[in-house]
Design a protein around this motif. Sequence first.
Motif, short mmCIF file in Angstrom:
data_model
loop_
_atom_site.label_atom_id
_atom_site.label_comp_id
_atom_site.label_asym_id
_atom_site.label_seq_id
_atom_site.Cartn_x
_atom_site.Cartn_y
_atom_site.Cartn_z
N THR A 185 0.79 -1.05 0.17
CA THR A 185 -0.13 0.04 -0.04
C THR A 185 0.43 1.07 0.47
N ALA A 186 0.72 1.96 -1.21
CA ALA A 186 1.32 3.19 -1.40
C ALA A 186 1.89 3.66 -0.44
N THR A 187 0.59 4.31 0.94
CA THR A 187 0.67 5.20 1.85
C THR A 187 1.12 4.86 3.12
N GLU A 188 1.06 3.40 3.08
CA GLU A 188 1.66 2.61 4.20
C GLU A 188 3.08 1.93 3.73
N THR A 189 4.13 2.50 2.46
CA THR A 189 5.29 1.35 2.95
C THR A 189 6.02 2.71 2.36
N ASN A 190 7.43 1.68 2.20
CA ASN A 190 8.32 3.10 1.07
C ASN A 190 7.96 3.18 -0.06
N ARG A 191 7.67 4.33 -0.24
CA ARG A 191 7.30 4.73 -1.82
C ARG A 191 8.33 5.78 -2.61
N THR A 192 7.30 6.26 -3.66
CA THR A 192 7.99 7.14 -4.68
C THR A 192 7.23 7.52 -5.55
N THR A 193 7.24 7.76 -6.60
CA THR A 193 6.23 8.10 -7.68
C THR A 193 7.14 7.89 -8.95
N PRO A 194 6.93 7.69 -10.41
CA PRO A 194 7.47 7.67 -11.13
C PRO A 194 8.10 8.50 -11.99
N ARG A 195 7.80 9.62 -11.77
CA ARG A 195 8.66 11.03 -12.38
C ARG A 195 9.59 11.08 -11.29
N GLU A 196 9.22 10.88 -9.83
CA GLU A 196 10.29 10.83 -9.10
C GLU A 196 11.56 10.30 -9.62
N THR A 197 11.12 9.34 -10.02
CA THR A 197 12.24 7.69 -9.91
C THR A 197 13.42 8.34 -11.09
N THR A 198 12.50 9.01 -12.32
CA THR A 198 12.93 9.23 -13.23
C THR A 198 13.83 10.19 -13.13
N ARG A 199 13.61 11.44 -12.67
CA ARG A 199 14.38 12.44 -12.19
C ARG A 199 15.64 12.67 -11.19
N LEU A 200 15.42 11.32 -10.66
CA LEU A 200 16.15 10.71 -9.40
C LEU A 200 17.40 10.33 -10.85
N LEU A 201 16.98 9.71 -11.39
CA LEU A 201 18.29 8.43 -12.03
C LEU A 201 18.65 10.08 -13.63
N ALA A 202 18.16 10.84 -13.61
CA ALA A 202 18.67 11.24 -14.71
C ALA A 202 19.86 12.46 -14.03
N ALA A 203 18.75 12.72 -12.74
CA ALA A 203 20.58 13.99 -11.45
C ALA A 203 21.32 12.87 -11.91
N LEU A 204 21.36 11.04 -11.56
CA LEU A 204 23.12 10.49 -11.61
C LEU A 204 23.14 10.81 -12.68
N TRP A 205 22.73 10.71 -13.60
CA TRP A 205 23.16 11.24 -14.93
C TRP A 205 23.88 12.05 -16.05
N ARG A 206 23.26 13.17 -14.84
CA ARG A 206 23.92 14.82 -15.21
C ARG A 206 24.70 15.20 -14.47
N ASP A 207 25.36 14.69 -13.30
CA ASP A 207 25.46 15.01 -12.21
C ASP A 207 25.93 16.15 -10.88
N GLU A 208 23.71 16.48 -10.94
CA GLU A 208 23.39 17.15 -10.63
C GLU A 208 23.17 17.45 -9.09
N LEU A 209 23.60 15.75 -8.58
CA LEU A 209 22.55 15.85 -7.23
C LEU A 209 24.03 15.24 -6.27
#
Length: 314
Positions: free
Chosen positions: A192-216
């Motif tokens: 149940t997303a609201t009751e466990t470890n969660r994310t969103t598809p967009r935040e996940t791709t943004r996090l990956l993008a930040a790793l590939w662009r050396d932004e984070l």
Amino acid sequence: MSGADAARADATAAGAEAEAALARAFAAAGVSGWLHAVDLDGGAEIGIEPDAPVVAASVFKLPVLVELCRQASAGTVALTQRVQLPAGSTPTDGGIGLSVMLDDVELSLRDLALLMMSISDNRATDVIMELLGLDAINATMRDHGFPGTVLLGDCACLFETMEQDLGMPYDDIAPEQYEARFAAIRAMRAVTATETNRTTPRETTRLLAALWRDELLDAAGSAEARRILGLQVWPHRLSAGFPDDRVRISAKTGTIAHLRSEAGVVEHPDGGRCAVAVFVASTTPAVRNPAADRAIGEAARIAVDHLRSIRGCS
């Protein structure tokens, strides 16, 4: 209609066609799906409920890796730090990796991270999380613009809530009992997303993008995270959608009960790069569900092909 208007109309029609193809792929596999994909250089994107909260399952190990590399860059921890795990010390369920090893183990932090990401080793994950601190992982996500990515606990915590909710360990449910227990399984906090470890598809791709662009992270931290993500061994989800061996897949899977996911970066030999995150929920409790696995790869391919077509790539 002007040329610009015509181009916009064509782009809108192409996007609608790609979204319809995604819906058909999910429906054919008997799953519900949530997706986001983005061209890391051109910025074009496509999504199916991309901002909906989703159960992270083992995709939550991506923020753990990010925090490890961040603390290593800050000098708080050293990736070469040795960690000793005596035989029988605080096992974590998972059925793979350190969880099932019978003898003493000594590894560096970066090799623990490799196990965490490449084979989704739950015990390795929990050792790293204990060292880093749950609050620190969540603070990094929150402070860097990922408010929908929240970790409530480690792998042992997830298994504990499952046992509490089911009245027995999840792994003790026999395959022939899955159908009868499916209603209880779907009600677990862990799915149940609201009751466990969660994310969103967009935040996940943004996090990956930040790793590939050396932004984070700094360049060294980003490079280490990319190296580890590139060593994942599972070929049956995202990779299944890209059978060309020249296409590089750097990713993390997630599986819990009837939920499956994978998020990663797809890099083509012509230099094109797309981050894609796919989360699906099946209508069957079967542990082995190749149709659902393939749907993740097919959906990723449809999304990435659409983004590449916008840039004129084939």
